[in-house]
Design a protein around this motif. Structure first.
Motif, PDB file in Angstrom:
ATOM      1  N   HIS A   1       0.885  -1.053  -0.033  1.00 39.58           N
ATOM      2  CA  HIS A   1      -0.117   0.072   0.190  1.00 39.58           C
ATOM      3  C   HIS A   1       0.898   1.174  -0.021  1.00 39.58           C
ATOM      4  CE1 HIS A   1      -3.027   2.811   2.274  1.00 39.58           C
ATOM      5  NE2 HIS A   1      -3.308   2.873   0.974  1.00 39.58           N
ATOM      6  N   ALA A   2       2.062   1.328   0.885  1.00 45.44           N
ATOM      7  CA  ALA A   2       2.668   2.377   0.642  1.00 45.44           C
ATOM      8  C   ALA A   2       3.627   2.743  -0.471  1.00 45.44           C
ATOM      9  CB  ALA A   2       3.946   2.267   1.796  1.00 45.44           C
ATOM     10  N   LYS A   3       3.924   1.651  -1.220  1.00 39.87           N
ATOM     11  CA  LYS A   3       4.556   1.714  -2.688  1.00 39.87           C
ATOM     12  C   LYS A   3       3.617   2.367  -3.551  1.00 39.87           C
ATOM     13  CE  LYS A   3       6.837  -1.302  -6.064  1.00 39.87           C
ATOM     14  NZ  LYS A   3       6.045  -0.463  -7.293  1.00 39.87           N
ATOM     15  N   ASP A   4       2.090   1.969  -3.367  1.00 45.32           N
ATOM     16  CA  ASP A   4       1.121   2.282  -4.192  1.00 45.32           C
ATOM     17  C   ASP A   4       0.887   3.754  -4.208  1.00 45.32           C
ATOM     18  OD1 ASP A   4       1.089  -0.251  -5.400  1.00 45.32           O
ATOM     19  OD2 ASP A   4      -0.873  -0.722  -4.477  1.00 45.32           O
ATOM     20  N   LEU A   5       0.938   4.239  -2.903  1.00 46.79           N
ATOM     21  CA  LEU A   5       0.658   5.687  -2.499  1.00 46.79           C
ATOM     22  C   LEU A   5       1.884   6.460  -3.010  1.00 46.79           C
ATOM     23  CD1 LEU A   5      -0.668   5.423   1.075  1.00 46.79           C
ATOM     24  CD2 LEU A   5      -1.986   5.866  -0.887  1.00 46.79           C
ATOM     25  N   ILE A   6       3.055   5.895  -2.782  1.00 40.14           N
ATOM     26  CA  ILE A   6       4.192   6.531  -3.199  1.00 40.14           C
ATOM     27  C   ILE A   6       4.336   6.725  -4.724  1.00 40.14           C
ATOM     28  CG2 ILE A   6       6.947   6.754  -3.436  1.00 40.14           C
ATOM     29  CD1 ILE A   6       6.567   5.427  -0.570  1.00 40.14           C
ATOM     30  N   ASP A   7       4.113   5.701  -5.542  1.00 38.88           N
ATOM     31  CA  ASP A   7       4.052   5.483  -7.098  1.00 38.88           C
ATOM     32  C   ASP A   7       3.065   6.373  -7.677  1.00 38.88           C
ATOM     33  OD1 ASP A   7       6.191   3.651  -7.115  1.00 38.88           O
ATOM     34  OD2 ASP A   7       5.080   1.925  -7.296  1.00 38.88           O
ATOM     35  N   ALA A   8       1.672   6.581  -7.003  1.00 37.21           N
ATOM     36  CA  ALA A   8       0.757   7.337  -7.383  1.00 37.21           C
ATOM     37  C   ALA A   8       1.154   9.102  -7.128  1.00 37.21           C
ATOM     38  CB  ALA A   8      -0.418   7.121  -6.948  1.00 37.21           C
ATOM     39  N   GLU A   9       2.272   9.318  -6.366  1.00 32.39           N
ATOM     40  CA  GLU A   9       2.769  10.531  -6.287  1.00 32.39           C
ATOM     41  C   GLU A   9       1.737  11.197  -5.369  1.00 32.39           C
ATOM     42  OE1 GLU A   9       3.669  12.780  -9.804  1.00 32.39           O
ATOM     43  OE2 GLU A   9       5.307  11.337 -10.175  1.00 32.39           O
ATOM     44  N   GLU A  10       1.089  10.604  -4.429  1.00 27.20           N
ATOM     45  CA  GLU A  10       0.240  11.169  -3.431  1.00 27.20           C
ATOM     46  C   GLU A  10       0.850  11.412  -2.066  1.00 27.20           C
ATOM     47  OE1 GLU A  10      -3.381   8.960  -2.695  1.00 27.20           O
ATOM     48  OE2 GLU A  10      -3.286   8.196  -4.794  1.00 27.20           O
ATOM     49  N   VAL A  11       2.011  11.281  -1.730  1.00 26.70           N
ATOM     50  CA  VAL A  11       2.904  11.352  -0.583  1.00 26.70           C
ATOM     51  C   VAL A  11       4.027  12.515  -0.518  1.00 26.70           C
ATOM     52  CG1 VAL A  11       4.783  10.529   1.066  1.00 26.70           C
ATOM     53  CG2 VAL A  11       2.861   8.861  -0.118  1.00 26.70           C
ATOM     54  N   LYS A  12       3.774  13.515   0.274  1.00 24.17           N
ATOM     55  CA  LYS A  12       4.748  14.627   0.211  1.00 24.17           C
ATOM     56  C   LYS A  12       5.735  14.584   1.561  1.00 24.17           C
ATOM     57  CE  LYS A  12       1.855  17.664  -2.569  1.00 24.17           C
ATOM     58  NZ  LYS A  12       1.609  19.041  -2.783  1.00 24.17           N
ATOM     59  N   VAL A  13       6.869  14.909   1.145  1.00 23.73           N
ATOM     60  CA  VAL A  13       7.617  15.046   2.344  1.00 23.73           C
ATOM     61  C   VAL A  13       8.252  16.467   2.542  1.00 23.73           C
ATOM     62  CG1 VAL A  13       9.947  14.314   3.358  1.00 23.73           C
ATOM     63  CG2 VAL A  13       8.683  12.683   2.070  1.00 23.73           C
ATOM     64  N   ASN A  14       7.868  17.146   3.650  1.00 28.99           N
ATOM     65  CA  ASN A  14       8.355  18.717   3.709  1.00 28.99           C
ATOM     66  C   ASN A  14       7.866  19.315   2.457  1.00 28.99           C
ATOM     67  OD1 ASN A  14       9.809  18.059   6.083  1.00 28.99           O
ATOM     68  ND2 ASN A  14      11.560  17.748   5.037  1.00 28.99           N
ATOM     69  N   GLY A  15       6.531  19.096   1.956  1.00 26.83           N
ATOM     70  CA  GLY A  15       6.011  19.782   1.229  1.00 26.83           C
ATOM     71  C   GLY A  15       6.072  19.500  -0.423  1.00 26.83           C
TER      72      GLY A  15
ATOM     73  N   THR B   1       6.603  16.437  -3.414  1.00 28.00           N
ATOM     74  CA  THR B   1       6.163  15.147  -3.696  1.00 28.00           C
ATOM     75  C   THR B   1       7.391  14.129  -3.797  1.00 28.00           C
ATOM     76  OG1 THR B   1       4.390  15.944  -5.076  1.00 28.00           O
ATOM     77  CG2 THR B   1       5.204  13.672  -5.743  1.00 28.00           C
ATOM     78  N   GLU B   2       7.377  13.187  -3.119  1.00 27.33           N
ATOM     79  CA  GLU B   2       8.485  12.126  -3.006  1.00 27.33           C
ATOM     80  C   GLU B   2       7.848  10.933  -3.864  1.00 27.33           C
ATOM     81  OE1 GLU B   2      11.597  10.704  -3.046  1.00 27.33           O
ATOM     82  OE2 GLU B   2      11.780  12.285  -1.707  1.00 27.33           O
ATOM     83  N   THR B   3       8.930  10.317  -4.632  1.00 28.95           N
ATOM     84  CA  THR B   3       8.772   9.138  -5.541  1.00 28.95           C
ATOM     85  C   THR B   3       9.503   7.881  -5.015  1.00 28.95           C
ATOM     86  OG1 THR B   3      10.173   9.923  -7.302  1.00 28.95           O
ATOM     87  CG2 THR B   3       7.484  10.538  -7.486  1.00 28.95           C
ATOM     88  N   ARG B   4      10.506   8.172  -4.118  1.00 25.24           N
ATOM     89  CA  ARG B   4      11.216   7.170  -3.540  1.00 25.24           C
ATOM     90  C   ARG B   4      10.777   6.632  -2.274  1.00 25.24           C
ATOM     91  NH1 ARG B   4      16.458  10.442  -2.971  1.00 25.24           N
ATOM     92  NH2 ARG B   4      14.908  11.853  -2.185  1.00 25.24           N
ATOM     93  N   ARG B   5      10.452   5.165  -2.334  1.00 24.83           N
ATOM     94  CA  ARG B   5       9.859   4.534  -1.050  1.00 24.83           C
ATOM     95  C   ARG B   5      11.212   4.559  -0.170  1.00 24.83           C
ATOM     96  NH1 ARG B   5       7.757  -1.338  -1.367  1.00 24.83           N
ATOM     97  NH2 ARG B   5       9.861  -1.745  -2.073  1.00 24.83           N
ATOM     98  N   GLY B   6      12.373   4.474  -0.779  1.00 26.91           N
ATOM     99  CA  GLY B   6      13.526   4.386   0.411  1.00 26.91           C
ATOM    100  C   GLY B   6      14.028   5.567   0.867  1.00 26.91           C
ATOM    101  N   ARG B   7      13.432   6.725   0.568  1.00 30.27           N
ATOM    102  CA  ARG B   7      13.916   7.942   1.104  1.00 30.27           C
ATOM    103  C   ARG B   7      14.001   7.914   2.586  1.00 30.27           C
ATOM    104  NH1 ARG B   7      12.445  13.840   0.492  1.00 30.27           N
ATOM    105  NH2 ARG B   7      13.476  14.632   2.118  1.00 30.27           N
TER     106      ARG B   7
END
Length: 72
Positions: A30-44, A46-52
């Motif tokens: 689920h985490a991978k899907d959210l990140i791949d869909a560009e729904e996750v932001k880090v410090n404002g 968009t983050e696409t690296r699950r391993g960030r």
């Protein structure tokens, strides 16, 4: 928007792991899907690296939810 502190035991923590710990993702897939869909932001941003690697104080946003990396 309210930011919720999520304590971690060791630093750094990877984004995918943090999403699960914070309850923003049900599991790793689920985490991978959210990140791949560009729904996750880090410090404002968009983050696409699950391993960030996250550090104390980073704010992770998903929709209207925000969680901050905090140390115990």
């Amino acid at each position: 928007m309210n930011v919720r502190d999520v304590p971690i035991t060791g630093e750094p923590i990877r984004l995918g792991q943090f999403l699960k710990l914070a309850g923003l993702a049900d599991n790793g897939a689920h985490a991978k899907d959210l990140i791949d869909a560009e729904e996750v932001k880090v410090n404002g941003e968009t983050e696409t690296r699950r391993g960030r690697q996250l550090k104390t104080g980073d704010i992770i946003s998903l929709g209207h939810e925000q969680a901050r990396v905090a140390t115990n």
